[in-house]
Design a protein around this motif. Structure first.
Motif, PDB file in Angstrom:
ATOM      1  N   ARG A   1       0.835  -1.208   0.000  1.00 47.95           N
ATOM      2  CA  ARG A   1       0.000   0.000   0.000  1.00 47.95           C
ATOM      3  C   ARG A   1       0.872   1.261   0.000  1.00 47.95           C
ATOM      4  O   ARG A   1       0.593   2.222  -0.738  1.00 47.95           O
ATOM      5  N   SER A   2       1.917   1.265   0.816  1.00 45.85           N
ATOM      6  CA  SER A   2       2.792   2.438   0.868  1.00 45.85           C
ATOM      7  C   SER A   2       3.547   2.623  -0.444  1.00 45.85           C
ATOM      8  O   SER A   2       3.773   3.754  -0.884  1.00 45.85           O
ATOM      9  N   LEU A   3       3.915   1.510  -1.083  1.00 44.11           N
ATOM     10  CA  LEU A   3       4.579   1.593  -2.381  1.00 44.11           C
ATOM     11  C   LEU A   3       3.650   2.194  -3.426  1.00 44.11           C
ATOM     12  O   LEU A   3       4.054   3.064  -4.221  1.00 44.11           O
ATOM     13  N   TRP A   4       2.394   1.758  -3.426  1.00 49.32           N
ATOM     14  CA  TRP A   4       1.413   2.300  -4.367  1.00 49.32           C
ATOM     15  C   TRP A   4       1.137   3.781  -4.096  1.00 49.32           C
ATOM     16  O   TRP A   4       1.096   4.595  -5.024  1.00 49.32           O
ATOM     17  N   ASN A   5       0.981   4.146  -2.828  1.00 47.93           N
ATOM     18  CA  ASN A   5       0.729   5.546  -2.479  1.00 47.93           C
ATOM     19  C   ASN A   5       1.896   6.434  -2.895  1.00 47.93           C
ATOM     20  O   ASN A   5       1.695   7.550  -3.394  1.00 47.93           O
ATOM     21  N   THR A   6       3.122   5.946  -2.706  1.00 47.01           N
ATOM     22  CA  THR A   6       4.296   6.717  -3.113  1.00 47.01           C
ATOM     23  C   THR A   6       4.324   6.913  -4.622  1.00 47.01           C
ATOM     24  O   THR A   6       4.646   8.003  -5.118  1.00 47.01           O
ATOM     25  N   ALA A   7       3.971   5.859  -5.360  1.00 48.71           N
ATOM     26  CA  ALA A   7       3.953   5.953  -6.821  1.00 48.71           C
ATOM     27  C   ALA A   7       2.898   6.953  -7.295  1.00 48.71           C
ATOM     28  O   ALA A   7       3.161   7.770  -8.196  1.00 48.71           O
ATOM     29  N   VAL A   8       1.703   6.914  -6.707  1.00 50.41           N
ATOM     30  CA  VAL A   8       0.633   7.848  -7.089  1.00 50.41           C
ATOM     31  C   VAL A   8       1.035   9.280  -6.754  1.00 50.41           C
ATOM     32  O   VAL A   8       0.871  10.202  -7.570  1.00 50.41           O
ATOM     33  N   TYR A   9       1.561   9.477  -5.556  1.00 50.01           N
ATOM     34  CA  TYR A   9       1.991  10.811  -5.127  1.00 50.01           C
ATOM     35  C   TYR A   9       3.050  11.368  -6.077  1.00 50.01           C
ATOM     36  O   TYR A   9       2.969  12.517  -6.522  1.00 50.01           O
ATOM     37  N   THR A  10       4.042  10.544  -6.422  1.00 53.58           N
ATOM     38  CA  THR A  10       5.114  10.980  -7.316  1.00 53.58           C
ATOM     39  C   THR A  10       4.583  11.276  -8.715  1.00 53.58           C
ATOM     40  O   THR A  10       4.996  12.253  -9.357  1.00 53.58           O
ATOM     41  N   ALA A  11       3.660  10.439  -9.193  1.00 43.47           N
ATOM     42  CA  ALA A  11       3.089  10.627 -10.529  1.00 43.47           C
ATOM     43  C   ALA A  11       2.280  11.911 -10.629  1.00 43.47           C
ATOM     44  O   ALA A  11       2.124  12.476 -11.725  1.00 43.47           O
ATOM     45  N   ILE A  12       1.765  12.409  -9.511  1.00 38.85           N
ATOM     46  CA  ILE A  12       1.007  13.666  -9.519  1.00 38.85           C
ATOM     47  C   ILE A  12       1.932  14.859  -9.330  1.00 38.85           C
ATOM     48  O   ILE A  12       1.919  15.824 -10.111  1.00 38.85           O
ATOM     49  N   VAL A  13       2.760  14.809  -8.295  1.00 29.93           N
ATOM     50  CA  VAL A  13       3.548  15.978  -7.892  1.00 29.93           C
ATOM     51  C   VAL A  13       4.627  16.316  -8.919  1.00 29.93           C
ATOM     52  O   VAL A  13       4.799  17.485  -9.286  1.00 29.93           O
TER      53      VAL A  13
END
Length: 303
Positions: free
Chosen positions: A77-89
């Motif tokens: 879950r943390s890996l997915w959240n980090t990927a989503v956050y990075t893909a947006i920011v």
């Protein structure tokens, strides 16, 4: 014989210069070894142990920690959240920073003022600004929801709902990153020779879009590569906003890799397992940087 006699002093001078160079570089090499290479090696070794903080002994468990990662729902879950956050920011902050830099570069009277205003988020302490963002995102008294209510839109619980918390943190990340990226782009824009714009105009590039496409964007290639690299690293390393505003909640909807490492290592005291996650985290960073340099650097040379 004369040439040999001349070469000997030159060789001695080269060796002397090499020794002086090593002596001058020795403090930096020593510090790099003590504070970068040695801790990294220690983390890699601890990743193969069951070491827990506060306990005297530990044993080597091989790849057990890495096998546990595969089945760990929190890690995934943390890996997915980090990927989503990075893909947006990362892309949003780069595009906004470039647009702001172009506008400031075109401004003739208040460049210093606008540079300072947009750079303030970088100089601000994010932990101190957390109170401001909590107020802005407050579901009942926050200005954002009050603005939405003016148009008859019911605002969400930005930091308290699983569906919006990660996007709210991404907004804060964009706010924090744009100023730094803008300064880098301004440096790149300043380095572009003005003669190129005049030549492009002579060749028929009359509009600002043509000048941007033919001159500005190709010349900003190296700067864009650097900005993308730095922005990606900073996005993947997000921690302060999560720790200060959400503690990874609700229901781990905002938990990211660095927060998981912090929880495992300093809350649950599982240093061995946290070290294994850190190794995976570093590997992800290395792979991302390699891919960016291969893809973006190729585009820069092509341009």
């Amino acid at each position: 014989m004369a040439s040999v006699a001349i070469d000997m002093p030159l060789a001695l001078a080269d060796r002397r210069e090499a020794r002086i160079s090593w002596l001058l570089a020795a403090p930096a090499i020593l510090l790099m070894f003590l504070f970068i290479l040695l801790p990294t090696l220690a983390v890699v070794i601890l990743g193969f142990t069951d070491y827990e903080l506060g306990y005297g002994g530990f044993r080597f468990v091989g790849f057990e920690n890495y096998a546990e990662l595969i089945s760990d729902r929190t890690f995934r879950r943390s890996l997915w959240n980090t990927a989503v956050y990075t893909a947006i920011v990362t892309p949003v902050s780069i595009v906004l920073a470039l647009a702001i830099a172009l506008l400031i570069e075109a401004e003739t009277r208040a460049k210093a003022f606008f540079r300072t205003v947009y750079f303030l988020p970088v100089a601000s302490l994010l932990v101190a600004m957390a109170t401001v963002w909590q107020f802005l995102f407050h579901p009942s008294i926050g200005p954002i929801n009050a603005f939405l209510a003016y148009f008859g839109i019911a605002g969400p619980n930005w930091l308290g709902a699983s569906g919006t918390v990660l996007y709210s943190l991404a907004i804060i990340g964009i706010w924090q990153s744009v100023g730094f990226n803008m300064v880098l782009f301004l440096a790149g824009l300043t380095a572009i020779p003005r003669e190129l714009f005049a030549a492009a105009e002579v060749d028929g590039a009359k509009s600002w879009l043509d000048r941007f496409r033919l001159v500005t964007w190709p010349m900003l290639g190296p700067t864009t590569l650097f900005v993308t690299t730095i922005s990606t690293i900073n996005s993947v390393k997000v921690f302060e906003t999560v720790k200060t505003l959400t503690e990874g909640g609700p229901n781990k909807a905002s938990e990211v890799l660095l927060f998981t490492i912090y929880q495992e290592g300093f809350v649950y005291l599982r240093v061995g397992y946290a070290s294994a996650i850190t190794v995976v985290f570093l590997a992800i960073l290395v792979v991302l940087m390699f891919l960016q340099y291969r893809i973006l650097d190729r585009k820069v040379h092509y341009a």
